[in-house]
Scaffold this active site. Structure first.
Site, mmCIF file in Angstrom:
data_model
loop_
_atom_site.group_PDB
_atom_site.id
_atom_site.type_symbol
_atom_site.label_atom_id
_atom_site.label_comp_id
_atom_site.label_asym_id
_atom_site.label_seq_id
_atom_site.Cartn_x
_atom_site.Cartn_y
_atom_site.Cartn_z
ATOM 1 N N ARG A 261 26.200 43.812 66.115
ATOM 2 C CA ARG A 261 26.480 44.102 67.525
ATOM 3 C C ARG A 261 26.688 42.792 68.286
ATOM 4 O O ARG A 261 25.727 42.012 68.459
ATOM 5 C CB ARG A 261 25.285 44.848 68.120
ATOM 6 C CG ARG A 261 25.402 45.135 69.594
ATOM 7 C CD ARG A 261 24.085 45.628 70.172
ATOM 8 N NE ARG A 261 24.224 45.921 71.589
ATOM 9 C CZ ARG A 261 23.210 46.079 72.434
ATOM 10 N NH1 ARG A 261 21.961 45.981 71.979
ATOM 11 N NH2 ARG A 261 23.425 46.328 73.691
ATOM 12 N N GLU B 100 7.923 41.343 78.298
ATOM 13 C CA GLU B 100 9.303 41.840 78.212
ATOM 14 C C GLU B 100 10.181 40.780 77.537
ATOM 15 O O GLU B 100 10.086 39.600 77.871
ATOM 16 C CB GLU B 100 9.802 42.113 79.635
ATOM 17 C CG GLU B 100 11.240 42.554 79.704
ATOM 18 C CD GLU B 100 11.701 42.818 81.137
ATOM 19 O OE1 GLU B 100 10.834 42.976 82.032
ATOM 20 O OE2 GLU B 100 12.916 42.842 81.365
ATOM 21 N N ASN C 196 11.280 45.033 74.047
ATOM 22 C CA ASN C 196 12.689 44.878 74.418
ATOM 23 C C ASN C 196 13.228 46.287 74.586
ATOM 24 O O ASN C 196 13.630 46.932 73.609
ATOM 25 C CB ASN C 196 13.490 44.114 73.367
ATOM 26 C CG ASN C 196 14.932 43.868 73.833
ATOM 27 O OD1 ASN C 196 15.377 44.437 74.832
ATOM 28 N ND2 ASN C 196 15.652 43.029 73.121
ATOM 29 N N ARG D 113 24.221 37.699 83.198
ATOM 30 C CA ARG D 113 25.171 38.743 82.815
ATOM 31 C C ARG D 113 25.515 39.626 84.029
ATOM 32 O O ARG D 113 25.344 39.209 85.158
ATOM 33 C CB ARG D 113 24.590 39.537 81.635
ATOM 34 C CG ARG D 113 24.378 38.648 80.402
ATOM 35 C CD ARG D 113 23.880 39.426 79.210
ATOM 36 N NE ARG D 113 24.846 40.457 78.823
ATOM 37 C CZ ARG D 113 24.584 41.406 77.915
ATOM 38 N NH1 ARG D 113 23.392 41.429 77.324
ATOM 39 N NH2 ARG D 113 25.495 42.297 77.614
ATOM 40 N N ALA E 273 18.835 48.679 77.040
ATOM 41 C CA ALA E 273 19.434 49.242 78.267
ATOM 42 C C ALA E 273 18.416 50.006 79.115
ATOM 43 O O ALA E 273 18.549 50.069 80.352
ATOM 44 C CB ALA E 273 20.601 50.150 77.895
ATOM 45 N N PRO F 283 17.342 51.071 72.592
ATOM 46 C CA PRO F 283 18.602 51.552 72.031
ATOM 47 C C PRO F 283 19.562 50.438 71.627
ATOM 48 O O PRO F 283 19.704 49.436 72.323
ATOM 49 C CB PRO F 283 19.211 52.400 73.153
ATOM 50 C CG PRO F 283 18.468 52.024 74.386
ATOM 51 C CD PRO F 283 17.110 51.575 73.949
ATOM 52 N N ASN F 284 20.193 50.675 70.499
ATOM 53 C CA ASN F 284 21.240 49.815 69.936
ATOM 54 C C ASN F 284 20.725 48.515 69.328
ATOM 55 O O ASN F 284 21.510 47.740 68.785
ATOM 56 C CB ASN F 284 22.347 49.526 70.973
ATOM 57 C CG ASN F 284 23.002 50.807 71.448
ATOM 58 O OD1 ASN F 284 23.410 51.613 70.617
ATOM 59 N ND2 ASN F 284 23.077 51.026 72.746
ATOM 60 N N TYR G 163 24.116 38.401 70.705
ATOM 61 C CA TYR G 163 22.786 38.818 70.261
ATOM 62 C C TYR G 163 22.324 38.142 68.973
ATOM 63 O O TYR G 163 21.202 38.377 68.539
ATOM 64 C CB TYR G 163 22.750 40.344 70.089
ATOM 65 C CG TYR G 163 22.913 41.097 71.392
ATOM 66 C CD1 TYR G 163 21.986 40.949 72.426
ATOM 67 C CD2 TYR G 163 23.990 41.950 71.606
ATOM 68 C CE1 TYR G 163 22.125 41.624 73.623
ATOM 69 C CE2 TYR G 163 24.137 42.641 72.800
ATOM 70 C CZ TYR G 163 23.205 42.471 73.805
ATOM 71 O OH TYR G 163 23.346 43.142 74.992
ATOM 72 N N HIS H 104 14.220 39.805 76.090
ATOM 73 C CA HIS H 104 15.654 40.058 75.912
ATOM 74 C C HIS H 104 16.233 38.930 75.088
ATOM 75 O O HIS H 104 15.935 37.755 75.334
ATOM 76 C CB HIS H 104 16.379 40.153 77.258
ATOM 77 C CG HIS H 104 15.829 41.244 78.103
ATOM 78 N ND1 HIS H 104 16.070 42.567 77.832
ATOM 79 C CD2 HIS H 104 14.992 41.216 79.162
ATOM 80 C CE1 HIS H 104 15.413 43.304 78.694
ATOM 81 N NE2 HIS H 104 14.745 42.510 79.520
HETATM 82 C C1 DQA Z 1 19.074 43.323 75.909
HETATM 83 C C2 DQA Z 1 19.783 43.178 77.263
HETATM 84 C C3 DQA Z 1 20.097 44.543 77.846
HETATM 85 O O1 DQA Z 1 20.743 44.406 79.105
HETATM 86 C C4 DQA Z 1 21.011 45.303 76.916
HETATM 87 O O2 DQA Z 1 21.248 46.607 77.414
HETATM 88 C C5 DQA Z 1 20.516 45.344 75.517
HETATM 89 C C6 DQA Z 1 19.878 44.165 74.945
HETATM 90 C C7 DQA Z 1 18.841 41.956 75.226
HETATM 91 O O3 DQA Z 1 18.022 41.894 74.326
HETATM 92 O O4 DQA Z 1 19.502 40.966 75.580
HETATM 93 O O5 DQA Z 1 20.723 46.324 74.806
HETATM 94 O O6 DQA Z 1 17.799 43.906 76.130
#
Ligand code: DQA
Length: 150
Positions: free
Chosen positions: A21, A102, A78, A111, A81, A13-14, A26, A104
């Site tokens: 964003r 995985e 990825n 964080r 959240a 998501p997002n 990011y 990020h």
């Molecule tokens: C994320 C880190 C997550 O905590 C966050 O909710 C994201 C992006 C990252 O790529 O840094 O949406 O996965």
């Protein structure tokens, strides 16, 4: 796009908002730019990527199941959240036995405390966190290295 083994690239998501964003966190690359660059790397590596982004947990679960039944050899994930909340995503990765790395963009360990825990990390081959968009390419290389010649 190239022929060769199929690898799922799963974006949670997002991540469709990349570019606008929190760019200081990011990066300024859009998801389209990141995807195109990763496809270029995939050509060099001789694999074919299937990109799926969704803001919905069940769609991500189905994408893992579909990729596995279509013969994918692994995934770069990825989960955004959902990394920190989704037992369903963990379960489907275990159920399908799809090896995955995985990723990020940000360093989740630097964080908020709720981002320090991943429901995926202990069942992943490894984790790439905090290296921005290049982390996807590193994850793909790491995945293929772990899988060995196909
Ligand atoms: C994320 C880190 C997550 O905590 C966050 O909710 C994201 C992006 C990252 O790529 O840094 O949406 O996965």
């Amino acid at each position: 796009m190239s022929g060769g083994r199929l690898v799922l690239v799963l974006q949670g998501p997002n991540l469709d908002l990349l570019g606008t964003r929190e760019p200081e966190r990011y990066g300024r690359d859009t998801l389209a730019t990141l995807t195109t660059r990763l496809d270029g790397a995939a050509v060099t590596l001789g694999v074919q990527l299937r990109h799926v982004q969704s803001n919905h947990e069940g769609i991500l679960v189905d994408a893992v199941r579909d990729a596995a039944s279509d013969g994918a050899v692994g995934a770069v994930v990825n989960a955004a959240a959902y990394t920190h909340t989704s037992i369903a995503l963990r379960d489907v990765l275990l159920a399908t036995r799809l090896p995955f790395v995985e990723v990020h963009l940000s360093n989740v360990h630097a964080r908020e405390p709720f981002r320090h825990h991943s429901l995926l990390a202990d069942v992943a081959l490894g984790q790439v966190t905090g290296l921005g968009a290049v982390g996807y390419e590193l994850a793909l290389r790491g995945l293929l290295d772990r899988l060995g010649p196909g």
